[in-house]
Enzyme design. Structure first.
Site, mmCIF file in Angstrom:
data_model
loop_
_atom_site.group_PDB
_atom_site.id
_atom_site.type_symbol
_atom_site.label_atom_id
_atom_site.label_comp_id
_atom_site.label_asym_id
_atom_site.label_seq_id
_atom_site.Cartn_x
_atom_site.Cartn_y
_atom_site.Cartn_z
ATOM 1 C CB VAL A 22 -0.944 -0.020 1.225
ATOM 2 C CG1 VAL A 22 -1.664 1.304 1.382
ATOM 3 C CG2 VAL A 22 -1.942 -1.156 1.086
ATOM 4 C CG ASP A 41 9.638 -0.456 5.190
ATOM 5 O OD1 ASP A 41 8.497 -0.521 4.701
ATOM 6 O OD2 ASP A 41 10.132 -1.366 5.886
ATOM 7 C CD GLU A 167 -1.524 -7.797 -2.782
ATOM 8 O OE1 GLU A 167 -1.040 -8.816 -3.279
ATOM 9 O OE2 GLU A 167 -1.616 -7.608 -1.557
ATOM 10 C CE LYS A 220 -9.659 -1.377 3.149
ATOM 11 N NZ LYS A 220 -9.006 -1.468 1.881
ATOM 12 C CG ASN A 224 -11.840 -4.644 1.879
ATOM 13 O OD1 ASN A 224 -12.023 -4.222 0.742
ATOM 14 N ND2 ASN A 224 -10.649 -4.688 2.434
ATOM 15 C CG PHE A 265 -15.592 -8.612 -6.163
ATOM 16 C CD1 PHE A 265 -15.185 -7.656 -7.074
ATOM 17 C CD2 PHE A 265 -14.673 -9.064 -5.225
ATOM 18 C CE1 PHE A 265 -13.893 -7.156 -7.063
ATOM 19 C CE2 PHE A 265 -13.379 -8.568 -5.208
ATOM 20 C CZ PHE A 265 -12.990 -7.611 -6.125
ATOM 21 C CB CYS A 276 -7.079 -6.867 2.027
ATOM 22 S SG CYS A 276 -5.739 -5.665 1.977
ATOM 23 N NE ARG A 343 0.835 -10.098 1.907
ATOM 24 C CZ ARG A 343 0.869 -8.771 2.103
ATOM 25 N NH1 ARG A 343 1.096 -8.286 3.308
ATOM 26 N NH2 ARG A 343 0.698 -7.942 1.097
HETATM 27 C C1 UDX Z 1 -0.766 -3.079 5.190
HETATM 28 C C2 UDX Z 1 -1.992 -3.542 5.960
HETATM 29 O O1 UDX Z 1 -1.909 -4.928 6.193
HETATM 30 C C3 UDX Z 1 -3.220 -3.137 5.258
HETATM 31 O O2 UDX Z 1 -4.355 -3.547 5.936
HETATM 32 C C4 UDX Z 1 -3.215 -1.693 5.161
HETATM 33 O O3 UDX Z 1 -4.312 -1.213 4.463
HETATM 34 C C5 UDX Z 1 -1.940 -1.127 4.604
HETATM 35 O O4 UDX Z 1 -0.810 -1.710 5.183
HETATM 36 P P1 UDX Z 1 0.515 -3.922 3.075
HETATM 37 O O5 UDX Z 1 0.960 -2.654 2.476
HETATM 38 O O6 UDX Z 1 0.165 -5.057 2.171
HETATM 39 O O7 UDX Z 1 -0.806 -3.675 3.922
HETATM 40 O O8 UDX Z 1 1.525 -4.411 4.207
HETATM 41 P P2 UDX Z 1 3.059 -4.784 4.066
HETATM 42 O O9 UDX Z 1 3.368 -5.116 2.648
HETATM 43 O O10 UDX Z 1 3.332 -5.745 5.154
HETATM 44 O O11 UDX Z 1 3.802 -3.393 4.355
HETATM 45 C C6 UDX Z 1 3.967 -2.787 5.576
HETATM 46 C C7 UDX Z 1 5.347 -2.130 5.604
HETATM 47 O O12 UDX Z 1 5.467 -1.352 6.777
HETATM 48 C C8 UDX Z 1 6.505 -3.132 5.599
HETATM 49 O O13 UDX Z 1 7.394 -2.825 4.554
HETATM 50 C C9 UDX Z 1 7.157 -2.939 6.976
HETATM 51 O O14 UDX Z 1 8.552 -3.138 6.955
HETATM 52 C C10 UDX Z 1 6.784 -1.500 7.275
HETATM 53 N N1 UDX Z 1 6.797 -1.152 8.713
HETATM 54 C C11 UDX Z 1 6.112 -1.916 9.597
HETATM 55 C C12 UDX Z 1 7.476 -0.023 9.123
HETATM 56 O O15 UDX Z 1 8.083 0.675 8.325
HETATM 57 N N2 UDX Z 1 7.446 0.300 10.456
HETATM 58 C C13 UDX Z 1 6.799 -0.442 11.369
HETATM 59 O O16 UDX Z 1 6.810 -0.103 12.553
HETATM 60 C C14 UDX Z 1 6.096 -1.592 10.933
HETATM 61 C C1 UDX Z 2 -8.990 -6.235 -1.914
HETATM 62 C C2 UDX Z 2 -10.022 -5.145 -2.267
HETATM 63 O O1 UDX Z 2 -10.608 -5.439 -3.532
HETATM 64 C C3 UDX Z 2 -9.373 -3.798 -2.270
HETATM 65 O O2 UDX Z 2 -10.321 -2.774 -2.566
HETATM 66 C C4 UDX Z 2 -8.820 -3.605 -0.865
HETATM 67 O O3 UDX Z 2 -8.457 -2.362 -0.567
HETATM 68 C C5 UDX Z 2 -7.731 -4.646 -0.629
HETATM 69 O O4 UDX Z 2 -8.360 -5.910 -0.674
HETATM 70 P P1 UDX Z 2 -7.107 -7.614 -3.178
HETATM 71 O O5 UDX Z 2 -7.081 -8.467 -1.947
HETATM 72 O O6 UDX Z 2 -5.826 -7.111 -3.717
HETATM 73 O O7 UDX Z 2 -8.028 -6.320 -2.948
HETATM 74 O O8 UDX Z 2 -7.792 -8.471 -4.359
HETATM 75 P P2 UDX Z 2 -9.282 -8.718 -4.895
HETATM 76 O O9 UDX Z 2 -9.280 -8.464 -6.343
HETATM 77 O O10 UDX Z 2 -10.288 -8.007 -4.097
HETATM 78 O O11 UDX Z 2 -9.431 -10.299 -4.675
HETATM 79 C C6 UDX Z 2 -9.424 -10.873 -3.391
HETATM 80 C C7 UDX Z 2 -9.642 -12.358 -3.466
HETATM 81 O O12 UDX Z 2 -10.967 -12.658 -3.874
HETATM 82 C C8 UDX Z 2 -8.737 -13.116 -4.436
HETATM 83 O O13 UDX Z 2 -8.290 -14.320 -3.826
HETATM 84 C C9 UDX Z 2 -9.635 -13.418 -5.607
HETATM 85 O O14 UDX Z 2 -9.233 -14.572 -6.312
HETATM 86 C C10 UDX Z 2 -10.964 -13.616 -4.917
HETATM 87 N N1 UDX Z 2 -12.143 -13.357 -5.770
HETATM 88 C C11 UDX Z 2 -12.368 -12.114 -6.283
HETATM 89 C C12 UDX Z 2 -13.068 -14.380 -6.001
HETATM 90 O O15 UDX Z 2 -12.898 -15.516 -5.532
HETATM 91 N N2 UDX Z 2 -14.168 -14.104 -6.766
HETATM 92 C C13 UDX Z 2 -14.420 -12.878 -7.293
HETATM 93 O O16 UDX Z 2 -15.451 -12.708 -7.970
HETATM 94 C C14 UDX Z 2 -13.482 -11.848 -7.054
#
Ligand code: UDX
Ligand code: UDX
Length: 445
Positions: A22, A41, A167, A220, A224, A265, A276, A343
């Site tokens: 993110v 980070d 993603e 949010k 979801n 969806f 997520c 994940r």
């Molecule tokens: C995360 C959350 O899981 C999601 O719900 C949210 O919306 C956005 O942040 P994501 O970006 O996928 O999603 O997480 P991740 O890829 O694990 O990234 C988090 C980053 O924060 C890592 O690179 C980690 O090293 C960093 N971090 C974590 C810091 O810089 N400081 C901290 O104290 C903890």
């Molecule tokens: C999701 C939300 O869509 C996004 O808005 C939020 O902020 C982060 O979480 P993401 O997890 O990256 O995004 O992927 P998404 O496209 O939502 O798919 C999630 C999972 O649902 C995947 O495993 C996908 O295969 C599954 N999926 C999706 C289904 O099984 N059926 C569908 O019709 C759509």
């Protein structure tokens, strides 16, 4: 691409804490629309790779934009949050919020970052933005934390600005969102957020939803949960279709074509995964329980999702009978297409269950191989679907990669020992598979 040629555009000094999926996507996109971005980070090896223009994960288009904006000097990676707070007017918290064992969001990183921001706050105004997905009341807790550790802090606001990026299409979702949600309690904060998003608002149809902080936080989790509810509903229908001999694709099309419902969806499969949906839904269930609202709907969504991959496995076992020693080829490992993210990937649960029964598993994924080798080293990984399928007694599709819609099925038929396909994402055309000599099992068919 969005460009900031508008004469009135004023670049803003933005700080991003947490360069994960993110934070990195957000930082790269903000720099690309013209802002001056510092990204921090706690993982120094990640920072080193980012400075070289190398993305730590696969996301279409991200690495190109990363390199472009690092080269332009608008995007810099630093390790020190104090330096970031000193040099940024708007600070986005993008750290991870993992689930605890009871489903609650673990907010320790958010609190840690809030404390670091508190100690680093200068006298000048700072806007602190919660972008990480967090439960309702978190912005208030962040405000409280800052005040507690810095009672003398003069001028700051905390706002909620949830992300909706998927993603695999994270850049597009950030640059051309349906909406930008800003939960704020002061005009100054709202105005600054408008300036941050001005190029996107000017050049797309994105709607700016300015709401209260608690509403933004609930939007949010609500969004979801509703998306996940649609998927679980589709899986429920698929289950019913398998039991009564109907076709889920036909049924769900017939339902989704209603504009009030929509077809997005509503694809059945082996369940939703990723970083997520599973965690956000569990966190929302916990929030509902805490505030005295029945979580029954959310619990049902989770139960159906858990059943989806188990039902698929049962079908494989019913058809193949003894799994011990059977050679099974798994196509697709990432939790969804266009990412290398594993994940909560349903593929891993399926592979582990097959291995436990003694099956010999080979696998192919266009992007997730390196991560999968680490997660399940017992699998034999191949460079392409044909090599993975050679000599197999069943093909199991776990991810909806576009590549699998284009498979040369007659070629595949010649390579396998037994022509059976279990398509957990309904990506392979049944008629083409059957014409090539396969027995085809889709989900809900
Ligand atoms: C995360 C959350 O899981 C999601 O719900 C949210 O919306 C956005 O942040 P994501 O970006 O996928 O999603 O997480 P991740 O890829 O694990 O990234 C988090 C980053 O924060 C890592 O690179 C980690 O090293 C960093 N971090 C974590 C810091 O810089 N400081 C901290 O104290 C903890
Ligand atoms: C999701 C939300 O869509 C996004 O808005 C939020 O902020 C982060 O979480 P993401 O997890 O990256 O995004 O992927 P998404 O496209 O939502 O798919 C999630 C999972 O649902 C995947 O495993 C996908 O295969 C599954 N999926 C999706 C289904 O099984 N059926 C569908 O019709 C759509």
């Amino acid at each position: 691409m969005i460009c900031s040629m508008d004469k009135k555009f004023k670049p803003i000094r933005i700080g991003i804490i947490g360069a994960g999926y993110v934070g990195l996507t957000t930082g790269v996109c903000f720099s690309d629309i013209g802002h001056q971005v510092l990204c921090a980070d706690s993982d120094s090896s990640k920072l080193e790779r980012l400075r070289q223009g190398e993305s730590p994960f696969f996301e279409p288009g991200l690495e190109e934009l990363l390199r472009k904006n690092v080269a332009s000097g608008r995007l810099r990676f630093i390790s020190d949050n104090t330096e970031l707070v000193a040099n940024s007017d708007v600070i986005f918290i993008c750290v991870n919020t993992p689930p605890k064992s009871d489903g609650r969001a673990d907010l320790r990183y958010v609190e840690q970052v809030a404390k670091e921001i508190a100690f680093a706050l200068p006298d000048e105004y700072r806007l602190i933005v919660d972008k990480s997905t967090v439960p309702v009341h978190t912005a208030e807790k962040v405000t409280e934390t800052i005040r507690r550790y810095r009672p003398d802090a003069k001028s700051f606001d905390v706002v909620s600005n949830p992300e909706f990026l998927r993603e695999g299409s994270a850049i597009e979702d950030t640059m051309r969102p349906d909406r930008i949600v800003v939960g704020a309690s002061s005009d100054r904060a709202r105005q600054l957020m408008r300036e941050v998003y001005q190029p996107i608002l000017n050049q797309t149809k994105a709607e700016l939803c300015e709401v209260s902080i608690r509403s933004a936080e609930l939007i949010k989790h609500g969004a979801n949960t509703l998306l996940a509810t649609k998927i679980s509903f589709a899986n429920l229908i698929a289950d019913a279709c398998e039991n009564v001999g109907a076709n889920a694709s036909e049924v769900l099309h017939g339902i989704g074509i209603d504009r009030r419902i929509g077809e997005a969806f509503l694809k059945p499969g082996i369940g939703f995964g990723g970083s997520c949906f599973p965690k956000d839904i569990a966190a929302f269930r916990h929030t509902l329980q805490t505030v005295g609202v029945s979580p029954a709907l959310v619990t049902a969504v989770e139960e159906i999702n858990d059943t989806a991959y188990r039902r698929f496995l049962q079908r494989i076992e019913r058809v193949l009978w003894v799994l011990d020693g059977k050679r099974i080829c798994v196509l697709g490992l990432s939790f969804k297409a266009n990412t290398d993210d594993l994940r909560n990937a349903p593929s891993l649960r399926i592979i582990r269950a097959l291995l436990k029964e003694g099956a010999v598993v080979s696998a192919y994924d266009p992007k997730a191989r390196a991560k999968a080798q680490h997660a399940v080293p017992e699998v034999k990984y191949a460079d392409n679907p044909y090599a993975a399928a050679e000599g197999s007694e069943a093909i199991v599709v776990c991810t909806e990669w576009d590549e699998f819609t284009q498979l040369d099925l007659p070629r595949l038929r010649k390579l396998v020992l037994m022509p059976i396909i279990f398509d957990g994402r309904n990506v392979i055309n049944r008629a083409s598979a059957e014409a090539a000599g396969f027995t085809y099992y889709g989900v809900g068919h």
